[in-house]
Design a protein around this motif. Sequence first.
Motif, PDB file in Angstrom:
ATOM      1  N   VAL A 130      36.668  52.762  38.093  1.00  0.00           N
ATOM      2  CA  VAL A 130      35.968  51.839  39.160  1.00  0.00           C
ATOM      3  C   VAL A 130      36.459  50.435  39.007  1.00  0.00           C
ATOM      4  CG1 VAL A 130      33.846  52.898  38.886  1.00  0.00           C
ATOM      5  CG2 VAL A 130      34.118  51.090  36.974  1.00  0.00           C
ATOM      6  N   GLY A 131      36.219  49.413  39.946  1.00  0.00           N
ATOM      7  CA  GLY A 131      36.727  48.023  39.967  1.00  0.00           C
ATOM      8  C   GLY A 131      35.166  47.789  39.791  1.00  0.00           C
ATOM      9  N   ILE A 132      35.548  45.435  39.811  1.00  0.00           N
ATOM     10  CA  ILE A 132      33.937  44.530  40.164  1.00  0.00           C
ATOM     11  C   ILE A 132      34.493  44.275  41.233  1.00  0.00           C
ATOM     12  CG2 ILE A 132      33.027  43.011  38.833  1.00  0.00           C
ATOM     13  CD1 ILE A 132      33.412  44.424  36.692  1.00  0.00           C
ATOM     14  N   GLY A 133      33.531  43.544  42.339  1.00  0.00           N
ATOM     15  CA  GLY A 133      33.858  43.383  43.532  1.00  0.00           C
ATOM     16  C   GLY A 133      33.326  41.546  43.186  1.00  0.00           C
ATOM     17  N   GLU A 134      34.063  41.056  43.853  1.00  0.00           N
ATOM     18  CA  GLU A 134      33.694  38.985  43.749  1.00  0.00           C
ATOM     19  C   GLU A 134      32.227  38.758  43.558  1.00  0.00           C
ATOM     20  OE1 GLU A 134      36.298  36.920  46.764  1.00  0.00           O
ATOM     21  OE2 GLU A 134      37.845  37.986  46.420  1.00  0.00           O
ATOM     22  N   ASN A 135      31.744  39.802  44.148  1.00  0.00           N
ATOM     23  CA  ASN A 135      29.753  39.519  43.998  1.00  0.00           C
ATOM     24  C   ASN A 135      28.819  40.576  42.716  1.00  0.00           C
ATOM     25  OD1 ASN A 135      30.063  42.119  44.732  1.00  0.00           O
ATOM     26  ND2 ASN A 135      28.910  41.464  46.429  1.00  0.00           N
ATOM     27  N   ALA A 136      30.878  40.988  42.322  1.00  0.00           N
ATOM     28  CA  ALA A 136      30.180  41.688  41.012  1.00  0.00           C
ATOM     29  C   ALA A 136      29.397  43.202  41.435  1.00  0.00           C
ATOM     30  CB  ALA A 136      29.240  40.604  39.971  1.00  0.00           C
ATOM     31  N   HIS A 137      30.346  43.234  42.079  1.00  0.00           N
ATOM     32  CA  HIS A 137      29.674  44.665  42.615  1.00  0.00           C
ATOM     33  C   HIS A 137      30.205  45.889  41.827  1.00  0.00           C
ATOM     34  CE1 HIS A 137      31.671  45.065  46.091  1.00  0.00           C
ATOM     35  NE2 HIS A 137      32.088  45.571  44.952  1.00  0.00           N
ATOM     36  N   ASP A 202      43.109  40.001  38.686  1.00  0.00           N
ATOM     37  CA  ASP A 202      42.966  38.381  39.897  1.00  0.00           C
ATOM     38  C   ASP A 202      41.558  37.506  39.697  1.00  0.00           C
ATOM     39  OD1 ASP A 202      43.121  37.021  42.003  1.00  0.00           O
ATOM     40  OD2 ASP A 202      43.750  39.213  43.640  1.00  0.00           O
ATOM     41  N   GLU A 203      42.081  36.422  39.700  1.00  0.00           N
ATOM     42  CA  GLU A 203      41.815  35.147  39.337  1.00  0.00           C
ATOM     43  C   GLU A 203      40.205  35.028  40.381  1.00  0.00           C
ATOM     44  OE1 GLU A 203      40.717  31.865  40.643  1.00  0.00           O
ATOM     45  OE2 GLU A 203      39.879  31.527  38.265  1.00  0.00           O
ATOM     46  N   ARG A 204      40.487  35.367  40.990  1.00  0.00           N
ATOM     47  CA  ARG A 204      38.813  35.688  42.198  1.00  0.00           C
ATOM     48  C   ARG A 204      37.691  36.592  41.847  1.00  0.00           C
ATOM     49  NH1 ARG A 204      39.068  39.853  45.873  1.00  0.00           N
ATOM     50  NH2 ARG A 204      41.329  41.182  44.850  1.00  0.00           N
ATOM     51  N   LYS A 205      38.293  37.266  40.399  1.00  0.00           N
ATOM     52  CA  LYS A 205      37.007  37.816  40.168  1.00  0.00           C
ATOM     53  C   LYS A 205      36.887  37.467  38.977  1.00  0.00           C
ATOM     54  CE  LYS A 205      37.706  41.798  43.294  1.00  0.00           C
ATOM     55  NZ  LYS A 205      38.077  42.681  41.876  1.00  0.00           N
ATOM     56  N   ALA A 206      37.742  36.125  38.334  1.00  0.00           N
ATOM     57  CA  ALA A 206      36.992  35.693  37.043  1.00  0.00           C
ATOM     58  C   ALA A 206      35.337  35.791  36.582  1.00  0.00           C
ATOM     59  CB  ALA A 206      37.812  34.270  37.035  1.00  0.00           C
ATOM     60  N   GLN A 207      34.508  34.531  37.596  1.00  0.00           N
ATOM     61  CA  GLN A 207      33.538  34.368  37.901  1.00  0.00           C
ATOM     62  C   GLN A 207      32.403  35.398  37.283  1.00  0.00           C
ATOM     63  OE1 GLN A 207      32.472  31.507  40.431  1.00  0.00           O
ATOM     64  NE2 GLN A 207      30.341  31.460  39.774  1.00  0.00           N
ATOM     65  N   ALA A 208      32.795  36.588  37.859  1.00  0.00           N
ATOM     66  CA  ALA A 208      31.915  37.818  38.151  1.00  0.00           C
ATOM     67  C   ALA A 208      32.717  38.863  36.896  1.00  0.00           C
ATOM     68  CB  ALA A 208      32.383  38.651  39.537  1.00  0.00           C
ATOM     69  N   VAL A 209      33.190  38.606  36.563  1.00  0.00           N
ATOM     70  CA  VAL A 209      34.170  39.337  34.981  1.00  0.00           C
ATOM     71  C   VAL A 209      33.030  38.754  34.400  1.00  0.00           C
ATOM     72  CG1 VAL A 209      36.159  39.809  33.248  1.00  0.00           C
ATOM     73  CG2 VAL A 209      35.849  40.692  35.845  1.00  0.00           C
ATOM     74  N   ALA A 210      33.310  37.344  33.680  1.00  0.00           N
ATOM     75  CA  ALA A 210      32.451  36.951  33.126  1.00  0.00           C
ATOM     76  C   ALA A 210      30.583  36.977  32.721  1.00  0.00           C
ATOM     77  CB  ALA A 210      32.545  35.381  32.786  1.00  0.00           C
ATOM     78  N   GLN A 238      45.368  38.195  33.217  1.00  0.00           N
ATOM     79  CA  GLN A 238      45.111  37.149  32.283  1.00  0.00           C
ATOM     80  C   GLN A 238      44.240  35.843  33.391  1.00  0.00           C
ATOM     81  OE1 GLN A 238      48.477  36.173  30.551  1.00  0.00           O
ATOM     82  NE2 GLN A 238      47.883  36.950  28.524  1.00  0.00           N
ATOM     83  N   PRO A 239      44.141  36.038  34.652  1.00  0.00           N
ATOM     84  CA  PRO A 239      43.965  35.500  35.208  1.00  0.00           C
ATOM     85  C   PRO A 239      42.132  36.045  35.760  1.00  0.00           C
ATOM     86  CG  PRO A 239      45.475  35.429  36.355  1.00  0.00           C
ATOM     87  CD  PRO A 239      45.555  36.534  35.255  1.00  0.00           C
ATOM     88  N   ALA A 240      41.899  37.499  35.776  1.00  0.00           N
ATOM     89  CA  ALA A 240      40.360  37.514  35.525  1.00  0.00           C
ATOM     90  C   ALA A 240      39.878  37.293  34.140  1.00  0.00           C
ATOM     91  CB  ALA A 240      40.494  39.851  36.079  1.00  0.00           C
TER      92      ALA A 240
END
Length: 250
Positions: A130-137, A202-210, A238-240
């Motif tokens: 699986v993956g995680i979306g920018e909205n943490a989906h 990807d960096e654009r996922k960093a907030q959702a990942v945190a 690293q960016p994510a």
Amino acid sequence: MKVLIREDREKLGREAAAHGASLIRTALRVRGEAAIIVATGASQFATLEALVGSADLDWSRVTVFHLDEYLGLPITHPASFRLYLWDRFLRQLPVPVRAFYAIDGNADPLAETERLGRALAEHRIDVAFVGIGENAHLAFNDPPADFDTDRAFMVVALDEACRQQQLGEGWFATLDDVPRRAITMSVPAIMGSEHIICTVPDERKAQAVAAAVEGPVTEAVPASILQLHPDCQLYLDQPAASRLTGAQAG
Ligand SMILES: O=P(O)(O)OC[C@H]1O[C@](O)(CO)[C@@H](O)[C@@H]1O
């Protein structure tokens, strides 16, 4: 949840695929067959590419479930997840898989969720990719996700952030072209997998990942549920990982 941070998306994908392949190999040895869930999107490019390179795997004994799909999008559309899986995964394998349970986004939606739910109930899922979306989906379970549903597949509405992400990744020409509804595997169904391999570059996922890794487990952050899975490996580049405190990183 075990967090593994690698320097770039290729390395992350290779390691995630190698781990997944070894879990599939074990299932084939022990049970004689295996079942997996595969996801799509930019986050899965490197993982699937490396997975199809696992030449020693006997794919003819592997059953594949499809994680999520837009409603109403023709299979010929470049953003079709079925087209993606055919192109980047199934047709690349040396032999056909034992069975592929594609989500038909053009079928009657309710009947389709029930058909897939019955099929899933007959399988033990060894590995969910699986993956995680920018909205943490997680899959197409946008926030607030349903952590308690007894349905294995559901029809869901896609939120603006999710649809913007699909536009931003270049799958559609305009936001209006992005479908507003989808069929997704539910959160409890994904969590029922023996092992989960979540790949998020990807960096654009960093907030959702945190939020998913360090925040509370909440339906407002669907991927936070992964904290409760007994064997989930989260592969980040690293960016994510850039907004993590580092406490969980391996
Ligand atoms: O790979 P992306 O496009 O970042 O999406 C992450 C996750 O979201 C979905 O693509 C649904 O949008 C899943 O299939 C995937 O696991």
